[in-house]
Design a protein around this motif. Structure first.
Motif, mmCIF file in Angstrom:
data_model
loop_
_atom_site.group_PDB
_atom_site.id
_atom_site.type_symbol
_atom_site.label_atom_id
_atom_site.label_comp_id
_atom_site.label_asym_id
_atom_site.label_seq_id
_atom_site.Cartn_x
_atom_site.Cartn_y
_atom_site.Cartn_z
ATOM 1 N N GLU A 181 -4.871 1.665 -4.413
ATOM 2 C CA GLU A 181 -5.958 2.466 -4.858
ATOM 3 C C GLU A 181 -6.166 1.870 -6.419
ATOM 4 N N SER A 182 -5.152 1.699 -6.898
ATOM 5 C CA SER A 182 -5.215 1.587 -8.629
ATOM 6 C C SER A 182 -5.326 -0.028 -8.837
ATOM 7 N N PHE A 183 -4.682 -0.920 -8.158
ATOM 8 C CA PHE A 183 -4.856 -2.109 -8.445
ATOM 9 C C PHE A 183 -5.083 -3.109 -7.426
ATOM 10 N N GLY A 184 -5.492 -2.592 -6.088
ATOM 11 C CA GLY A 184 -5.819 -3.706 -5.114
ATOM 12 C C GLY A 184 -4.716 -4.023 -4.449
ATOM 13 N N LYS A 185 -4.788 -4.707 -3.107
ATOM 14 C CA LYS A 185 -3.829 -5.031 -2.447
ATOM 15 C C LYS A 185 -3.418 -6.606 -2.267
ATOM 16 N N ARG A 186 -2.230 -6.918 -2.434
ATOM 17 C CA ARG A 186 -1.762 -8.361 -2.469
ATOM 18 C C ARG A 186 -1.035 -8.293 -1.056
ATOM 19 N N THR A 187 -1.428 -9.658 -0.453
ATOM 20 C CA THR A 187 -0.376 -9.759 0.812
ATOM 21 C C THR A 187 0.536 -10.838 0.549
ATOM 22 N N GLY A 188 1.553 -10.801 1.438
ATOM 23 C CA GLY A 188 2.702 -11.930 1.374
ATOM 24 C C GLY A 188 3.469 -11.819 0.416
ATOM 25 N N ALA A 193 2.997 -6.092 -4.537
ATOM 26 C CA ALA A 193 2.266 -5.461 -3.777
ATOM 27 C C ALA A 193 0.749 -5.500 -3.950
ATOM 28 N N THR A 194 0.605 -5.295 -5.302
ATOM 29 C CA THR A 194 -0.821 -5.057 -5.754
ATOM 30 C C THR A 194 -1.272 -6.201 -6.295
ATOM 31 N N LEU A 195 -2.738 -6.290 -6.939
ATOM 32 C CA LEU A 195 -3.131 -7.319 -7.294
ATOM 33 C C LEU A 195 -2.645 -7.788 -8.962
ATOM 34 N N TYR A 196 -2.025 -6.692 -9.554
ATOM 35 C CA TYR A 196 -1.800 -6.735 -10.919
ATOM 36 C C TYR A 196 -0.552 -7.860 -11.184
ATOM 37 N N GLU A 197 -0.833 -8.583 -12.045
ATOM 38 C CA GLU A 197 0.029 -9.721 -12.427
ATOM 39 C C GLU A 197 0.566 -9.419 -13.972
ATOM 40 N N SER A 216 -3.697 -11.366 -9.042
ATOM 41 C CA SER A 216 -3.551 -12.002 -7.710
ATOM 42 C C SER A 216 -2.396 -13.061 -7.554
ATOM 43 N N GLY A 217 -1.741 -13.148 -8.705
ATOM 44 C CA GLY A 217 -0.616 -14.137 -8.760
ATOM 45 C C GLY A 217 -1.069 -15.514 -9.380
ATOM 46 N N ILE A 218 -0.376 -16.558 -8.731
ATOM 47 C CA ILE A 218 -0.537 -18.013 -9.384
ATOM 48 C C ILE A 218 -1.442 -18.474 -8.256
ATOM 49 N N PRO A 219 -2.362 -19.311 -8.358
ATOM 50 C CA PRO A 219 -3.339 -19.252 -9.826
ATOM 51 C C PRO A 219 -3.971 -17.781 -9.887
ATOM 52 N N GLU A 220 -4.189 -17.438 -11.251
ATOM 53 C CA GLU A 220 -4.645 -16.030 -11.455
ATOM 54 C C GLU A 220 -6.245 -15.993 -11.475
ATOM 55 N N ASN A 221 -6.606 -14.887 -11.228
ATOM 56 C CA ASN A 221 -8.164 -14.553 -11.636
ATOM 57 C C ASN A 221 -7.977 -13.158 -12.661
#
Ligand code: FUB
Length: 443
Positions: A181-188, A193-197, A216-221
């Motif tokens: 809820e706070s930082f979005g969901k990252r898969t894989g 587990a969240t989008l925070y990098e 979102s990890g590498i490459p970042e947005n």
């Protein structure tokens, strides 16, 4: 000389690779602190931070390096993303570095001036957890409480004490819960587990707290979350800047200046640019009515001027809207000068206001240990009307500075000015410290 197709303003700095922008407003001036990717880097080879300033968002003055990792006795390298803030007439610069024999840690340096020099008041890191202590961001709330957030892959914060160089040990170092809820969901990637990098940028606007970050990890947005409180809980709000621009990292720096909102970031847009040779850029934007961000894309045009340059005052040669081919360095007369000037290089200054009277003379402070060369002054475009031609003589040494004066054609109103450099086809022609026009005396 390469032809200009349109007036480019991004990347903001063309004389070196810059990264991890951290804008700060003090008085009527915007300061831009950046990381500094060494030329030819194939890793994050970063030894110092850089400082530039502007009063119009398009002409940026190079103040050199106010701080380097070598200013911290405990550091061994990696001058990564930092942020500077003003409080009680002092400037506090929070920066991550690799510790001697250890891992990354966050230090603080203090100065009486936004352009430094900064010194380490502690002699040791300010905060360290042992896990990804990089990318500090700092904000002082209306009630005087200052917060320092940082981290990759975790997000940590401390409440800074009023001295800005220590923190409330009762609260200690707090790890922010990275929830979907706070930082979005990252898969894989179960470990992330969240989008925070990384690269958080923390501030408040209209009672809403913003956490902008590389996501979102590498490459970042670049994405963001907001909260009604300085310490969360946070709500994920979406992507601001999609992955673009030839650098696998990105880093936000957001600020309001002269009534506009600006979004600084970095990419690989300079010639030779890449994920390790990055360049800071800026876009103007408007918040939605509810405080949401629009989606922003990287442009070459950048932002419009919000002021004019007064050509009748001393202008540092390293005040530049756009340059080709040149570099800057510490000047033997103090401050910074322009160097590496070869045949075909040029400098553009923007939004230069000659007023109704206009100039009749141009003065420039130059030095040349080679044979010198010529400065042509063109108006509006690179090949626009020529209003002056100044011969720079050999002065016998690179630190033997001479003021050279020449008559120029009269011109009125606001213009782009191009200083184009000509001379021997190889080798450096001259160095420049400062220049000014002299107004025509009205009859
Ligand atoms: O510039 C070095 C590192 O790359 C920064 O600390 C990160 O935010 C990323 O931009």
């Amino acid at each position: 000389m390469e032809k200009e197709t349109a007036v480019k303003r991004n990347p903001v700095i063309q004389t070196m690779y810059t990264s991890d922008p951290a804008p700060m407003v003090s008085g009527d001036t915007i300061y831009l602190y950046t990381g500094h990717d060494e030329d030819g880097s194939t890793w994050f080879t970063m030894n110092d931070w850089r400082c530039f300033s502007s009063k119009d968002m398009v002409n940026w003055t190079d103040h050199g390096s106010p701080l380097a990792f070598t200013d911290f006795t405990w550091a061994r390298g990696d001058a990564w993303a930092g942020q500077c803030i003003e409080r009680n007439d002092k400037f506090y610069f929070y920066v991550p570095m690799n510790k001697k024999g250890g891992q990354m840690a966050v230090g603080v340096a203090v100065s009486d001036s936004p352009t430094g020099p900064f010194t380490d008041p502690l002699g040791h890191p300010l905060v360290e957890t042992g896990t990804g202590d990089i990318d500090p961001t700092v904000f002082v709330d209306d009630d005087g409480q200052a917060y320092l957030y940082w981290g990759n892959p975790h997000l940590w914060y401390v409440k800074l004490k009023e001295d800005m160089i220590s923190y409330d040990e009762n609260t200690g170092i707090v790890q922010v819960p990275l929830t979907e809820e706070s930082f979005g969901k990252r898969t894989g990637n179960p470990e992330r587990a969240t989008l925070y990098e990384e690269g958080p940028w923390f501030y408040k606007r209209n009672g809403l707290y913003y956490m902008i970050y590389a996501a979102s990890g590498i490459p970042e947005n670049i994405a963001y979350s907001t909260s009604p409180n300085p310490t969360g809980p946070w709500t994920y709000r979406g992507v601001i800047m999609p992955t673009e621009g030839g650098s696998f990292t990105n880093h936000p720096g957001i600020i309001d200046y002269k009534g506009n909102s600006y979004f600084f970031y970095h990419n690989g847009a300079l010639p030779g640019g890449s994920g390790f040779t990055r360049s800071v850029c800026v876009e103007q934007f408007q918040y939605e009515a509810d405080g949401a961000f629009p989606v922003l894309h990287m442009t070459e045009e950048g932002v419009s001027p919000v002021g004019c340059l007064n050509p009748y005052s001393r202008i540092e040669a390293e005040t530049i809207a756009w340059a080709q081919g040149i570099k800057t360095e510490s000047c033997s007369q103090g401050g910074i000068n322009v160097c590496h000037i070869d045949d075909g290089d040029y400098i553009r200054v923007s939004s230069v206001d000659f007023g109704e009277t206009g100039p009749d003379t141009f003065h420039v402070c130059a030095a040349s240990a080679s044979g010198g060369g010529t400065i042509e002054i063109h108006v509006d475009t690179l090949e626009g009307p020529l209003i002056g031609r100044v011969e720079i003589p050999a002065t016998g040494a690179w630190d033997n500075w001479r003021l050279v004066s020449e008559r120029v054609e009269n011109i009125q109103g606001i213009h782009e000015i191009y200083f184009t450099f000509h001379g021997a086809p190889s080798g450096n022609l001259f160095k420049l410290d400062y220049w000014r026009f002299e107004a025509k005396i009205e009859e």
